[in-house]
Each structure stands twice: as C-alpha cells, then as structure tokens.
Design a protein around this motif. Structure first.
Motif, PDB file in Angstrom:
ATOM      1  N   ASN A 238       0.814  -1.209   0.000  1.00  0.00           N
ATOM      2  CA  ASN A 238       0.000   0.000   0.000  1.00  0.00           C
ATOM      3  C   ASN A 238       0.852   1.265   0.000  1.00  0.00           C
ATOM      4  OD1 ASN A 238      -2.655  -1.012  -0.151  1.00  0.00           O
ATOM      5  ND2 ASN A 238      -2.609  -1.565   2.001  1.00  0.00           N
ATOM      6  N   GLY A 239       2.154   1.102   0.177  1.00  0.00           N
ATOM      7  CA  GLY A 239       3.063   2.245   0.145  1.00  0.00           C
ATOM      8  C   GLY A 239       3.339   2.684  -1.282  1.00  0.00           C
ATOM      9  N   ASN A 240       4.006   3.798  -1.419  1.00  0.00           N
ATOM     10  CA  ASN A 240       4.307   4.350  -2.740  1.00  0.00           C
ATOM     11  C   ASN A 240       5.661   3.821  -3.210  1.00  0.00           C
ATOM     12  OD1 ASN A 240       4.022   5.915  -5.014  1.00  0.00           O
ATOM     13  ND2 ASN A 240       4.823   7.765  -4.058  1.00  0.00           N
ATOM     14  N   HIS A 241       5.672   2.582  -3.729  1.00  0.00           N
ATOM     15  CA  HIS A 241       6.905   1.938  -4.171  1.00  0.00           C
ATOM     16  C   HIS A 241       6.792   1.557  -5.640  1.00  0.00           C
ATOM     17  CE1 HIS A 241       7.946   1.579   0.074  1.00  0.00           C
ATOM     18  NE2 HIS A 241       6.761   1.036   0.280  1.00  0.00           N
ATOM     19  N   SER A 242       7.922   1.493  -6.306  1.00  0.00           N
ATOM     20  CA  SER A 242       7.933   1.056  -7.705  1.00  0.00           C
ATOM     21  C   SER A 242       7.660  -0.447  -7.766  1.00  0.00           C
ATOM     22  CB  SER A 242       9.296   1.349  -8.339  1.00  0.00           C
ATOM     23  OG  SER A 242      10.281   0.479  -7.788  1.00  0.00           O
ATOM     24  N   LEU A 243       7.325  -0.915  -8.959  1.00  0.00           N
ATOM     25  CA  LEU A 243       7.092  -2.350  -9.153  1.00  0.00           C
ATOM     26  C   LEU A 243       8.346  -3.146  -8.778  1.00  0.00           C
ATOM     27  CD1 LEU A 243       5.352  -4.713 -10.289  1.00  0.00           C
ATOM     28  CD2 LEU A 243       6.499  -4.306 -12.468  1.00  0.00           C
ATOM     29  N   LYS A 244       9.507  -2.656  -9.218  1.00  0.00           N
ATOM     30  CA  LYS A 244      10.756  -3.366  -8.908  1.00  0.00           C
ATOM     31  C   LYS A 244      10.960  -3.451  -7.396  1.00  0.00           C
ATOM     32  CE  LYS A 244      15.659  -3.615 -10.095  1.00  0.00           C
ATOM     33  NZ  LYS A 244      16.267  -3.706  -8.806  1.00  0.00           N
ATOM     34  N   ASP A 245      10.683  -2.354  -6.684  1.00  0.00           N
ATOM     35  CA  ASP A 245      10.807  -2.367  -5.222  1.00  0.00           C
ATOM     36  C   ASP A 245       9.855  -3.386  -4.602  1.00  0.00           C
ATOM     37  OD1 ASP A 245      12.765  -0.405  -5.223  1.00  0.00           O
ATOM     38  OD2 ASP A 245      11.357   1.232  -4.808  1.00  0.00           O
ATOM     39  N   LYS A 246       8.629  -3.464  -5.140  1.00  0.00           N
ATOM     40  CA  LYS A 246       7.639  -4.396  -4.597  1.00  0.00           C
ATOM     41  C   LYS A 246       8.063  -5.844  -4.821  1.00  0.00           C
ATOM     42  CE  LYS A 246       3.704  -1.263  -4.826  1.00  0.00           C
ATOM     43  NZ  LYS A 246       2.426  -0.930  -5.454  1.00  0.00           N
ATOM     44  N   ILE A 247       8.510  -6.151  -6.034  1.00  0.00           N
ATOM     45  CA  ILE A 247       8.953  -7.518  -6.329  1.00  0.00           C
ATOM     46  C   ILE A 247      10.179  -7.859  -5.489  1.00  0.00           C
ATOM     47  CG2 ILE A 247       9.840  -9.075  -8.117  1.00  0.00           C
ATOM     48  CD1 ILE A 247       6.866  -8.403  -8.470  1.00  0.00           C
TER      49      ILE A 247
ATOM     50  N   ILE B 149      10.594 -10.930  -2.716  1.00  0.00           N
ATOM     51  CA  ILE B 149      11.674 -11.920  -2.733  1.00  0.00           C
ATOM     52  C   ILE B 149      12.443 -11.906  -1.422  1.00  0.00           C
ATOM     53  CG2 ILE B 149      13.885 -12.491  -3.830  1.00  0.00           C
ATOM     54  CD1 ILE B 149      12.513 -11.723  -6.514  1.00  0.00           C
ATOM     55  N   PHE B 150      12.718 -10.722  -0.903  1.00  0.00           N
ATOM     56  CA  PHE B 150      13.454 -10.662   0.350  1.00  0.00           C
ATOM     57  C   PHE B 150      12.590 -11.066   1.544  1.00  0.00           C
ATOM     58  CE2 PHE B 150      16.518  -8.658  -2.371  1.00  0.00           C
ATOM     59  CZ  PHE B 150      17.710  -9.139  -1.859  1.00  0.00           C
ATOM     60  N   MET B 151      11.257 -10.863   1.441  1.00  0.00           N
ATOM     61  CA  MET B 151      10.355 -11.398   2.466  1.00  0.00           C
ATOM     62  C   MET B 151      10.423 -12.924   2.471  1.00  0.00           C
ATOM     63  SD  MET B 151       6.761  -9.264   2.462  1.00  0.00           S
ATOM     64  CE  MET B 151       5.889 -10.533   3.357  1.00  0.00           C
ATOM     65  N   GLU B 152      10.450 -13.506   1.271  1.00  0.00           N
ATOM     66  CA  GLU B 152      10.562 -14.957   1.159  1.00  0.00           C
ATOM     67  C   GLU B 152      11.862 -15.447   1.779  1.00  0.00           C
ATOM     68  OE1 GLU B 152       8.584 -17.384  -0.026  1.00  0.00           O
ATOM     69  OE2 GLU B 152       6.947 -16.036  -0.503  1.00  0.00           O
ATOM     70  N   LYS B 153      12.931 -14.686   1.581  1.00  0.00           N
ATOM     71  CA  LYS B 153      14.223 -15.062   2.166  1.00  0.00           C
ATOM     72  C   LYS B 153      14.115 -15.088   3.690  1.00  0.00           C
ATOM     73  CE  LYS B 153      17.434 -12.176   3.083  1.00  0.00           C
ATOM     74  NZ  LYS B 153      18.441 -11.130   3.118  1.00  0.00           N
ATOM     75  N   GLU B 154      13.494 -14.070   4.255  1.00  0.00           N
ATOM     76  CA  GLU B 154      13.344 -14.016   5.711  1.00  0.00           C
ATOM     77  C   GLU B 154      12.435 -15.135   6.204  1.00  0.00           C
ATOM     78  OE1 GLU B 154      15.178 -12.171   7.780  1.00  0.00           O
ATOM     79  OE2 GLU B 154      16.164 -11.570   5.918  1.00  0.00           O
ATOM     80  N   ALA B 155      11.369 -15.390   5.453  1.00  0.00           N
ATOM     81  CA  ALA B 155      10.463 -16.481   5.823  1.00  0.00           C
ATOM     82  C   ALA B 155      11.206 -17.814   5.790  1.00  0.00           C
ATOM     83  CB  ALA B 155       9.264 -16.517   4.872  1.00  0.00           C
TER      84      ALA B 155
ATOM     85  N   PHE C 110      23.095 -12.853  -4.258  1.00  0.00           N
ATOM     86  CA  PHE C 110      22.516 -13.870  -5.145  1.00  0.00           C
ATOM     87  C   PHE C 110      21.068 -13.516  -5.471  1.00  0.00           C
ATOM     88  CE2 PHE C 110      20.367 -17.771  -6.244  1.00  0.00           C
ATOM     89  CZ  PHE C 110      21.293 -18.502  -6.966  1.00  0.00           C
ATOM     90  N   LEU C 111      20.284 -13.176  -4.446  1.00  0.00           N
ATOM     91  CA  LEU C 111      18.874 -12.853  -4.667  1.00  0.00           C
ATOM     92  C   LEU C 111      18.712 -11.544  -5.436  1.00  0.00           C
ATOM     93  CD1 LEU C 111      17.336 -14.019  -1.283  1.00  0.00           C
ATOM     94  CD2 LEU C 111      17.168 -15.147  -3.501  1.00  0.00           C
ATOM     95  N   GLU C 112      19.606 -10.602  -5.215  1.00  0.00           N
ATOM     96  CA  GLU C 112      19.575  -9.360  -5.997  1.00  0.00           C
ATOM     97  C   GLU C 112      19.771  -9.673  -7.477  1.00  0.00           C
ATOM     98  OE1 GLU C 112      18.964  -5.679  -7.101  1.00  0.00           O
ATOM     99  OE2 GLU C 112      18.830  -6.210  -4.986  1.00  0.00           O
ATOM    100  N   GLY C 113      20.669 -10.597  -7.786  1.00  0.00           N
ATOM    101  CA  GLY C 113      20.866 -11.041  -9.168  1.00  0.00           C
ATOM    102  C   GLY C 113      19.617 -11.696  -9.731  1.00  0.00           C
ATOM    103  N   MET C 114      18.907 -12.462  -8.897  1.00  0.00           N
ATOM    104  CA  MET C 114      17.666 -13.094  -9.346  1.00  0.00           C
ATOM    105  C   MET C 114      16.597 -12.037  -9.643  1.00  0.00           C
ATOM    106  SD  MET C 114      18.439 -16.249  -9.581  1.00  0.00           S
ATOM    107  CE  MET C 114      16.849 -16.940  -9.964  1.00  0.00           C
ATOM    108  N   VAL C 115      16.529 -11.000  -8.815  1.00  0.00           N
ATOM    109  CA  VAL C 115      15.584  -9.906  -9.064  1.00  0.00           C
ATOM    110  C   VAL C 115      15.913  -9.242 -10.404  1.00  0.00           C
ATOM    111  CG1 VAL C 115      14.816  -7.614  -8.297  1.00  0.00           C
ATOM    112  CG2 VAL C 115      15.086  -9.450  -6.626  1.00  0.00           C
TER     113      VAL C 115
END
Length: 197
Positions: free
Chosen positions: A78-87, A91-97, A181-186
């Motif tokens: 719901n924040g004002n973020h770009s699509l890339k930021d949201k994706i 991905i980083f939420m998944e990493k933490e999970a 590694f995950l940044e590369g995947m993004v």
C-alpha cells in the motif's frame, strides 16, 4: 484485558515462540509436547489446556506466522513503491520467511494438516492472486511492465519461479552471499540475462 487474560496471553505466546524456534531446526513430526514444555518452561498440561493437541498448536503457530507476513506484505504494497521495489520486497520477504520456516517444514505441515492446507489455499485465492494482479496492472500503467505482456503471462512466470523457490533459496544460501545472489535473481526476473534494453 484483565490480569488473568494478560498472563494467559503471555503463557500462550511463550509456548508459541518455543514451538516456532523448534520448527526452525526440527521436522514437525519430531517435535514432542514434552520438548515444547521444557523449552517454554511450562507443564505439558498447560500446553494441552491452551491448544488441545500438538497439531492444533502447530497450526496456530503457522497461521500466526502467515497472518503476520500477510499484514507486513499488505502494508508495504500500500506504500508508494515502484514495481521493482515491490517484487524485490516480496523476494526478500521470502528469504526471511525461509530463515524462520524452511519450505520443507511448510510442506510437511500442510500435508499433515488438511485444515491448514485449506487455509493457505484460501489465502492464495483471496489475497495473493488479487494482490499480484493489482501489482501487475499498476506495473503496466506505470510502464514498468510492457503493455503486450498479460497478467496471465506474469502470473505464469511467477508461478514457475515460485515452484523452484526452495531450490533457489538453497542455492542462495550455498552461494555464501544470499543477498547478492537474490539481488541477481531480481535483476534477471525483470531484465533477463541480457540486462535492460
């Protein structure tokens, strides 16, 4: 909330925290009420009084974990973020999970508990899909997703990615630099292996 209710909530939270900690290192079927009791420093009877069974306790711990993740996700989206930021955030939420609950543990919990599997399926249909479609449509409107790429195309691509997510996370963990590694995947998710045109 009176003193008795506050104390009851603290005990319940302590039991759930101990269970969550155990799920980080043990398969659900290897966790025993006696072990949870010892780790939480409460009697086994107390655990049964609050939860009724080990299965009900595991279910409540997992539902609590998922509900918190959904609340955090919705707040960010719901924040004002770009699509890339949201994706990237997803991905980083998944990493933490993954650090808190490995995909194999989640799969085992859902195989063992059909009620839990139905809960996750309902969340997927009622929350995940609508949020994903919303993000895709916002990305198309902002020009971050090509107009000729349909929501179905993006959903299919995400599904392919998510079907292998536990493998990707394992590879990221083995790489020695999970964040890089995950940044590369993004980067590849958005621009492929050739980079942005």
């Amino acid at each position: 909330m009176n003193g008795f209710e506050r104390r009851a909530n603290r005990i319940k939270e302590k039991i759930m925290k101990a269970t969550m900690e155990m799920l980080q290192t043990l398969e659900p079927k290897r966790i025993r009420i006696a072990d949870i009791s010892k780790r939480a420093n409460v009697s086994q009877v107390t655990i049964y009084n609050y939860f009724g069974s080990k299965e009900a306790l595991l279910r409540e711990v997992f539902v609590n974990f998922v509900d918190k993740a959904i609340r955090d996700f919705e707040e960010y989206m719901n924040g004002n973020h770009s699509l890339k930021d949201k994706i990237e955030h997803i991905i980083f939420m998944e990493k933490e999970a993954y650090r808190e609950l490995r995909p194999g543990v989640i799969k085992e919990l859902m195989i063992e508990d059909h009620e839990l599997a139905r809960y996750v399926e309902k969340l997927y249909k009622e929350k995940t899909i609508p949020w994903t479609v919303r993000i895709i449509e916002e990305g198309k409107m902002s020009g971050e997703i090509a107009k000729n790429v349909s929501a179905e195309n993006v959903l299919a691509f995400i599904q392919l990615y998510m079907n292998q997510y536990d493998t990707i996370l394992e590879m990221a963990a083995q790489s020695g630099d999970m964040d890089n590694f995950l940044e590369g995947m993004v980067q590849m998710f958005f621009y492929g292996i050739c980079g942005k045109p």
